[in-house]
Design a protein around this motif. Structure first.
Motif, PDB file in Angstrom:
ATOM      1  N   VAL A 131       0.834  -1.203   0.000  1.00  0.00           N
ATOM      2  CA  VAL A 131       0.000   0.000   0.000  1.00  0.00           C
ATOM      3  C   VAL A 131       0.867   1.250   0.000  1.00  0.00           C
ATOM      4  CG1 VAL A 131      -1.786   1.272   1.266  1.00  0.00           C
ATOM      5  CG2 VAL A 131      -1.840  -1.237   1.202  1.00  0.00           C
ATOM      6  N   ALA A 132       1.987   1.220   0.709  1.00  0.00           N
ATOM      7  CA  ALA A 132       2.855   2.392   0.820  1.00  0.00           C
ATOM      8  C   ALA A 132       3.375   2.827  -0.548  1.00  0.00           C
ATOM      9  CB  ALA A 132       4.024   2.095   1.754  1.00  0.00           C
ATOM     10  N   LYS A 133       3.635   1.887  -1.415  1.00  0.00           N
ATOM     11  CA  LYS A 133       4.118   2.223  -2.761  1.00  0.00           C
ATOM     12  C   LYS A 133       3.099   3.067  -3.501  1.00  0.00           C
ATOM     13  CE  LYS A 133       5.403   0.042  -7.154  1.00  0.00           C
ATOM     14  NZ  LYS A 133       5.605  -1.272  -7.840  1.00  0.00           N
ATOM     15  N   TYR A 134       1.832   2.684  -3.398  1.00  0.00           N
ATOM     16  CA  TYR A 134       0.779   3.432  -4.083  1.00  0.00           C
ATOM     17  C   TYR A 134       0.508   4.772  -3.401  1.00  0.00           C
ATOM     18  CZ  TYR A 134       0.064  -1.071  -6.329  1.00  0.00           C
ATOM     19  OH  TYR A 134       0.249  -2.234  -7.027  1.00  0.00           O
ATOM     20  N   ALA A 135       0.947   4.896  -2.144  1.00  0.00           N
ATOM     21  CA  ALA A 135       0.779   6.153  -1.420  1.00  0.00           C
ATOM     22  C   ALA A 135       1.948   7.102  -1.652  1.00  0.00           C
ATOM     23  CB  ALA A 135       0.615   5.884   0.074  1.00  0.00           C
ATOM     24  N   GLY A 136       2.907   6.699  -2.484  1.00  0.00           N
ATOM     25  CA  GLY A 136       4.037   7.573  -2.806  1.00  0.00           C
ATOM     26  C   GLY A 136       5.292   7.287  -2.018  1.00  0.00           C
ATOM     27  N   TYR A 137       5.390   6.090  -1.434  1.00  0.00           N
ATOM     28  CA  TYR A 137       6.582   5.729  -0.663  1.00  0.00           C
ATOM     29  C   TYR A 137       7.153   4.413  -1.203  1.00  0.00           C
ATOM     30  CZ  TYR A 137       5.008   9.268   2.622  1.00  0.00           C
ATOM     31  OH  TYR A 137       4.607  10.450   3.198  1.00  0.00           O
ATOM     32  N   PRO A 138       7.836   4.466  -2.344  1.00  0.00           N
ATOM     33  CA  PRO A 138       8.414   3.234  -2.912  1.00  0.00           C
ATOM     34  C   PRO A 138       9.551   2.719  -2.042  1.00  0.00           C
ATOM     35  CG  PRO A 138       9.183   5.157  -4.118  1.00  0.00           C
ATOM     36  CD  PRO A 138       8.135   5.649  -3.168  1.00  0.00           C
ATOM     37  N   HIS A 139       9.810   1.426  -2.172  1.00  0.00           N
ATOM     38  CA  HIS A 139      10.875   0.799  -1.392  1.00  0.00           C
ATOM     39  C   HIS A 139      12.250   1.263  -1.876  1.00  0.00           C
ATOM     40  CE1 HIS A 139      13.199  -2.234   0.732  1.00  0.00           C
ATOM     41  NE2 HIS A 139      13.792  -2.544  -0.405  1.00  0.00           N
ATOM     42  N   HIS A 140      13.171   1.416  -0.941  1.00  0.00           N
ATOM     43  CA  HIS A 140      14.570   1.657  -1.282  1.00  0.00           C
ATOM     44  C   HIS A 140      15.436   0.742  -0.428  1.00  0.00           C
ATOM     45  CE1 HIS A 140      13.993   4.405   2.214  1.00  0.00           C
ATOM     46  NE2 HIS A 140      15.235   4.033   2.505  1.00  0.00           N
ATOM     47  N   ASP A 141      16.566   0.338  -0.977  1.00  0.00           N
ATOM     48  CA  ASP A 141      17.466  -0.579  -0.280  1.00  0.00           C
ATOM     49  C   ASP A 141      18.462   0.184   0.584  1.00  0.00           C
ATOM     50  OD1 ASP A 141      16.534  -3.081  -1.292  1.00  0.00           O
ATOM     51  OD2 ASP A 141      17.500  -2.620  -3.205  1.00  0.00           O
ATOM     52  N   ASN A 142      18.813  -0.427   1.687  1.00  0.00           N
ATOM     53  CA  ASN A 142      19.942   0.031   2.496  1.00  0.00           C
ATOM     54  C   ASN A 142      20.314  -1.095   3.450  1.00  0.00           C
ATOM     55  OD1 ASN A 142      21.992   1.607   3.450  1.00  0.00           O
ATOM     56  ND2 ASN A 142      20.707   3.205   4.317  1.00  0.00           N
ATOM     57  N   ASP A 143      21.570  -1.164   3.783  1.00  0.00           N
ATOM     58  CA  ASP A 143      22.055  -2.147   4.747  1.00  0.00           C
ATOM     59  C   ASP A 143      23.317  -1.586   5.377  1.00  0.00           C
ATOM     60  OD1 ASP A 143      24.398  -2.978   3.091  1.00  0.00           O
ATOM     61  OD2 ASP A 143      22.872  -3.849   1.797  1.00  0.00           O
ATOM     62  N   ALA A 144      23.844  -2.285   6.361  1.00  0.00           N
ATOM     63  CA  ALA A 144      24.992  -1.764   7.102  1.00  0.00           C
ATOM     64  C   ALA A 144      26.236  -1.655   6.228  1.00  0.00           C
ATOM     65  CB  ALA A 144      25.268  -2.637   8.318  1.00  0.00           C
ATOM     66  N   GLY A 145      26.382  -2.542   5.250  1.00  0.00           N
ATOM     67  CA  GLY A 145      27.516  -2.434   4.340  1.00  0.00           C
ATOM     68  C   GLY A 145      27.485  -1.133   3.568  1.00  0.00           C
ATOM     69  N   LEU A 146      26.294  -0.741   3.112  1.00  0.00           N
ATOM     70  CA  LEU A 146      26.150   0.528   2.391  1.00  0.00           C
ATOM     71  C   LEU A 146      26.331   1.713   3.334  1.00  0.00           C
ATOM     72  CD1 LEU A 146      23.094  -0.334   0.097  1.00  0.00           C
ATOM     73  CD2 LEU A 146      25.497  -0.152  -0.574  1.00  0.00           C
ATOM     74  N   THR A 147      25.829   1.586   4.558  1.00  0.00           N
ATOM     75  CA  THR A 147      26.017   2.667   5.532  1.00  0.00           C
ATOM     76  C   THR A 147      27.502   2.887   5.802  1.00  0.00           C
ATOM     77  OG1 THR A 147      23.884   2.229   6.592  1.00  0.00           O
ATOM     78  CG2 THR A 147      25.532   3.417   7.892  1.00  0.00           C
ATOM     79  N   LEU A 148      28.244   1.801   5.966  1.00  0.00           N
ATOM     80  CA  LEU A 148      29.688   1.928   6.168  1.00  0.00           C
ATOM     81  C   LEU A 148      30.356   2.563   4.941  1.00  0.00           C
ATOM     82  CD1 LEU A 148      30.450  -1.521   7.855  1.00  0.00           C
ATOM     83  CD2 LEU A 148      30.395   0.727   8.963  1.00  0.00           C
ATOM     84  N   ALA A 149      29.830   2.260   3.753  1.00  0.00           N
ATOM     85  CA  ALA A 149      30.372   2.866   2.532  1.00  0.00           C
ATOM     86  C   ALA A 149      30.154   4.375   2.533  1.00  0.00           C
ATOM     87  CB  ALA A 149      29.727   2.239   1.302  1.00  0.00           C
ATOM     88  N   THR A 150      29.004   4.835   3.031  1.00  0.00           N
ATOM     89  CA  THR A 150      28.757   6.277   3.096  1.00  0.00           C
ATOM     90  C   THR A 150      29.654   6.951   4.126  1.00  0.00           C
ATOM     91  OG1 THR A 150      26.970   6.096   4.757  1.00  0.00           O
ATOM     92  CG2 THR A 150      26.344   5.935   2.431  1.00  0.00           C
ATOM     93  N   TRP A 151      30.188   6.167   5.056  1.00  0.00           N
ATOM     94  CA  TRP A 151      31.155   6.693   6.023  1.00  0.00           C
ATOM     95  C   TRP A 151      32.579   6.610   5.467  1.00  0.00           C
ATOM     96  CZ3 TRP A 151      29.376   3.648  11.024  1.00  0.00           C
ATOM     97  CH2 TRP A 151      28.104   4.086  11.375  1.00  0.00           C
ATOM     98  N   SER A 152      32.698   6.257   4.194  1.00  0.00           N
ATOM     99  CA  SER A 152      33.994   6.138   3.511  1.00  0.00           C
ATOM    100  C   SER A 152      34.843   4.998   4.047  1.00  0.00           C
ATOM    101  CB  SER A 152      34.776   7.463   3.594  1.00  0.00           C
ATOM    102  OG  SER A 152      34.051   8.505   2.955  1.00  0.00           O
ATOM    103  N   VAL A 153      34.200   3.977   4.592  1.00  0.00           N
ATOM    104  CA  VAL A 153      34.932   2.774   5.005  1.00  0.00           C
ATOM    105  C   VAL A 153      35.262   1.972   3.744  1.00  0.00           C
ATOM    106  CG1 VAL A 153      34.803   0.599   6.290  1.00  0.00           C
ATOM    107  CG2 VAL A 153      33.785   2.684   7.242  1.00  0.00           C
ATOM    108  N   PRO A 154      36.516   1.637   3.507  1.00  0.00           N
ATOM    109  CA  PRO A 154      36.875   0.873   2.296  1.00  0.00           C
ATOM    110  C   PRO A 154      36.178  -0.482   2.266  1.00  0.00           C
ATOM    111  CG  PRO A 154      38.834   1.737   3.405  1.00  0.00           C
ATOM    112  CD  PRO A 154      37.692   1.956   4.340  1.00  0.00           C
ATOM    113  N   SER A 155      35.897  -0.944   1.057  1.00  0.00           N
ATOM    114  CA  SER A 155      35.189  -2.222   0.932  1.00  0.00           C
ATOM    115  C   SER A 155      36.054  -3.395   1.348  1.00  0.00           C
ATOM    116  CB  SER A 155      34.721  -2.423  -0.507  1.00  0.00           C
ATOM    117  OG  SER A 155      35.826  -2.629  -1.370  1.00  0.00           O
ATOM    118  N   GLY A 156      37.366  -3.249   1.220  1.00  0.00           N
ATOM    119  CA  GLY A 156      38.228  -4.396   1.448  1.00  0.00           C
ATOM    120  C   GLY A 156      38.145  -5.327   0.250  1.00  0.00           C
ATOM    121  N   PRO A 157      38.864  -6.426   0.278  1.00  0.00           N
ATOM    122  CA  PRO A 157      38.884  -7.333  -0.873  1.00  0.00           C
ATOM    123  C   PRO A 157      37.543  -8.010  -1.101  1.00  0.00           C
ATOM    124  CG  PRO A 157      40.033  -8.315   0.982  1.00  0.00           C
ATOM    125  CD  PRO A 157      39.748  -6.891   1.365  1.00  0.00           C
ATOM    126  N   TYR A 158      37.313  -8.369  -2.345  1.00  0.00           N
ATOM    127  CA  TYR A 158      36.111  -9.099  -2.742  1.00  0.00           C
ATOM    128  C   TYR A 158      36.152 -10.508  -2.151  1.00  0.00           C
ATOM    129  CZ  TYR A 158      32.816 -11.561  -5.814  1.00  0.00           C
ATOM    130  OH  TYR A 158      31.796 -12.325  -6.319  1.00  0.00           O
TER     131      TYR A 158
END
Length: 271
Positions: A144-171
């Protein structure tokens, strides 16, 4: 396995996280790093080969390929048949609704990571999505939220650490979990701690529901990418390298999208 396109598939998470003593955790981490260091391939000396080596960011490629082969073999005789049976038995609309339920159950993790990334508008959207879909959407079976104008977006702690400029480290390629990195692997552990469903009390069937939710989420996510993974295995000259490249590009794009989200905190409807 986690998908390399779309939202990341979340593997089953423990219902009752345990806390190890700090010294023990450090010992395990140190042993893991020593083991990885022993598997790392030395950088090539040829300038062109060195550039490709750095771009791939995969010093443990030999070990990662073995983990990839192991995962594909296990998947062939376990998750893939289950996913095919699931697709055959469950209509698409029902699978879509069950995927929405899993997505809604993960919204608290998205919310906490949006707060951690310093994005209050995104956090507000995630909170509204959770409230609306839990009530009006029957726990997320209807988005219902999608139709109300709130589409889903992804986020997780790995991405949060990336926004803090934490290096990804090796694959890294983790058995039965798929592509990752040192940063994303650590982020996964943080997300387990952020999910309120991992702290459900015993009784009233809540623990059983948590197990069912995790198992269903794993099967539903594997089914969502059944054809795409089959096609990749069939057409790609080097499926391992294709998955690695797609994963790294996706994670980079997701982190950039979060950094560049400068929307005002107050929602549009408030004005």
């Amino acid at each position: 396995m986690r998908a390399v396109t779309g939202s990341n598939l979340q593997p089953s998470r423990s219902c009752t996280p345990t806390r190890r003593p700090r010294r023990t955790s450090r010992l395990f981490a140190g042993l893991a790093l020593v083991a990885l260091a022993g598997c790392a391939a030395p950088p090539p000396k040829d300038p062109e080969a060195l550039a490709e080596y750095r771009e791939a960011n995969d010093p443990y490629e030999s070990l990662n390929r073995k983990m990839y082969d192991l995962s594909m073999t296990l998947d062939k005789y376990s998750m893939r048949p289950v996913a095919k049976a699931y697709v055959w038995a469950v209509p698409y609309r029902v699978r879509q609704s069950l995927g929405g339920l899993v997505q809604t159950m993960n919204e608290p993790v998205v919310f906490f990571n949006d707060v951690g990334a310093g994005k209050p508008r995104r956090a507000g959207d995630a909170f509204v999505r959770w409230c609306v879909n839990m009530v009006a959407g029957l726990g997320g079976l209807i988005d219902v939220a999608k139709y109300a104008g709130y589409p889903h977006h992804d986020n997780d702690a790995g991405l949060t650490l990336a926004t803090w400029s934490v290096p990804s480290g090796p694959y890294l390629f983790l058995p039965m979990m798929g592509p990752s990195s040192l940063r994303d692997g650590a982020g996964y552990g943080i997300d387990v701690g952020l999910s309120p469903w991992n702290y459900v009390p015993r009784g009233y069937g809540l623990l059983t529901f948590n197990w069912a939710y995790n198992i269903m989420g794993t099967i539903n996510g594997r089914a969502d990418h059944l054809d795409a993974l089959d096609q990749l295995q069939k057409d790609a000259l080097d499926p391992y390298a294709t998955i690695r490249s797609a994963y790294q590009q996706q994670r980079k794009a997701q982190a950039e999208a979060i950094r560049n989200d400068h929307r005002a905190t107050v929602p549009d409807w408030y004005n």
